[in-house]
Design a protein around this motif. Structure first.
Motif, PDB file in Angstrom:
ATOM      1  N   GLN A  46       6.547   2.414  -9.518  1.00  0.00           N
ATOM      2  CA  GLN A  46       6.509   2.067  -8.088  1.00  0.00           C
ATOM      3  C   GLN A  46       7.167   0.712  -7.895  1.00  0.00           C
ATOM      4  OE1 GLN A  46       5.263   3.764  -5.364  1.00  0.00           O
ATOM      5  NE2 GLN A  46       5.935   2.058  -4.105  1.00  0.00           N
ATOM      6  N   ASN A  47       8.010   0.635  -6.872  1.00  0.00           N
ATOM      7  CA  ASN A  47       8.620  -0.660  -6.515  1.00  0.00           C
ATOM      8  C   ASN A  47       7.580  -1.476  -5.742  1.00  0.00           C
ATOM      9  OD1 ASN A  47      10.460  -2.623  -6.211  1.00  0.00           O
ATOM     10  ND2 ASN A  47      11.993  -1.383  -5.136  1.00  0.00           N
ATOM     11  N   SER A  48       7.355  -2.692  -6.200  1.00  0.00           N
ATOM     12  CA  SER A  48       6.373  -3.527  -5.496  1.00  0.00           C
ATOM     13  C   SER A  48       7.104  -4.521  -4.601  1.00  0.00           C
ATOM     14  CB  SER A  48       5.447  -4.228  -6.495  1.00  0.00           C
ATOM     15  OG  SER A  48       6.185  -5.165  -7.238  1.00  0.00           O
ATOM     16  N   ARG A  50      -2.821   0.390  -4.079  1.00  0.00           N
ATOM     17  CA  ARG A  50      -2.153  -0.843  -3.718  1.00  0.00           C
ATOM     18  C   ARG A  50      -1.707  -1.571  -4.981  1.00  0.00           C
ATOM     19  NH1 ARG A  50      -6.591  -5.446  -1.954  1.00  0.00           N
ATOM     20  NH2 ARG A  50      -7.186  -5.911  -4.075  1.00  0.00           N
ATOM     21  N   VAL A  51      -0.599  -2.298  -4.869  1.00  0.00           N
ATOM     22  CA  VAL A  51      -0.090  -3.130  -5.968  1.00  0.00           C
ATOM     23  C   VAL A  51       0.245  -4.492  -5.380  1.00  0.00           C
ATOM     24  CG1 VAL A  51       0.800  -1.224  -7.367  1.00  0.00           C
ATOM     25  CG2 VAL A  51       2.266  -2.274  -5.632  1.00  0.00           C
ATOM     26  N   PRO A  52       0.183  -5.558  -6.201  1.00  0.00           N
ATOM     27  CA  PRO A  52       0.589  -6.872  -5.690  1.00  0.00           C
ATOM     28  C   PRO A  52       2.078  -6.877  -5.360  1.00  0.00           C
ATOM     29  CG  PRO A  52      -0.067  -6.994  -8.003  1.00  0.00           C
ATOM     30  CD  PRO A  52      -0.309  -5.604  -7.564  1.00  0.00           C
ATOM     31  N   ILE A  77       7.004  -1.567 -11.228  1.00  0.00           N
ATOM     32  CA  ILE A  77       5.874  -1.619 -12.161  1.00  0.00           C
ATOM     33  C   ILE A  77       5.323  -0.214 -12.383  1.00  0.00           C
ATOM     34  CG2 ILE A  77       5.168  -4.009 -11.705  1.00  0.00           C
ATOM     35  CD1 ILE A  77       3.124  -2.974  -9.756  1.00  0.00           C
ATOM     36  N   ALA A  78       4.734  -0.038 -13.565  1.00  0.00           N
ATOM     37  CA  ALA A  78       4.111   1.248 -13.905  1.00  0.00           C
ATOM     38  C   ALA A  78       2.723   1.286 -13.269  1.00  0.00           C
ATOM     39  CB  ALA A  78       4.016   1.407 -15.413  1.00  0.00           C
ATOM     40  N   TYR A 106       0.841  -1.187   0.000  1.00  0.00           N
ATOM     41  CA  TYR A 106       0.000   0.000   0.000  1.00  0.00           C
ATOM     42  C   TYR A 106       0.880   1.242   0.000  1.00  0.00           C
ATOM     43  CZ  TYR A 106      -4.021  -2.920   0.979  1.00  0.00           C
ATOM     44  OH  TYR A 106      -5.007  -3.853   0.887  1.00  0.00           O
ATOM     45  N   PHE A 107       0.475   2.248  -0.748  1.00  0.00           N
ATOM     46  CA  PHE A 107       1.191   3.523  -0.780  1.00  0.00           C
ATOM     47  C   PHE A 107       0.221   4.603  -1.236  1.00  0.00           C
ATOM     48  CE2 PHE A 107       1.463   3.596  -5.356  1.00  0.00           C
ATOM     49  CZ  PHE A 107       1.351   2.248  -5.682  1.00  0.00           C
TER      50      PHE A 107
END
Ligand SMILES: [Zn+2]
Length: 130
Positions: free
Chosen positions: A128-130, A107-109, A115-116, A96-97
């Motif tokens: 963003q770094n996931s 949020r991203v996995p 990832i863009a 989460y960011f």
């Protein structure tokens, strides 16, 4: 049991405000007893009397208005808490960011590398770094 049912006919019963008052009263009773605060114990007696009055009240409209006022303050707090709980529960699978432009929570996995991301709210694109 039938006598109690007849007694409660036409009376308000319990609602969210009564339950909140009961919980607050129990917490204050615990604190009052732990620190020997006499005024706090008297206050909790007043709270419990108010709970009994609200439950037995026949003025249902007035009690519903009080509960509605309470829920106007309580529901945002509750949904904030539920949201934070869900974030905590899923934080193993999602990162989460906040959007750097509009502060929207995103949020991203996890574990997908860089990832863009495009913000749903303001459509800003960033890496963003996931
Ligand atoms: Zn944004």
């Amino acid at each position: 049991m039938n006598g109690f049912r007849n007694f409660m006919t036409g009376r308000y019963g319990t609602d969210q405000l009564t339950i909140a008052l009961l919980v607050a009263g129990m917490i204050l009773t615990f604190i009052g007893n732990a620190f020997d605060l006499y005024f706090l114990i008297m206050l909790t007696n007043a709270i419990f009397l108010a709970c009994a009055y609200r439950t037995m009240s026949k003025n249902i409209l007035a009690r519903q208005k009080e509960n509605y006022k309470f829920l106007q303050y309580w529901n945002p707090i509750k949904s904030w808490g539920v949201n934070k709980y869900n974030i905590l529960k899923s934080s193993r699978n999602y990162k989460y960011f906040k959007c750097p432009n509009c502060k929207q929570e995103l949020r991203v996995p996890r574990g997908k590398g860089k990832i863009a991301v495009s913000c749903k709210k303001c459509n800003m694109k960033f890496i963003q770094n996931s």
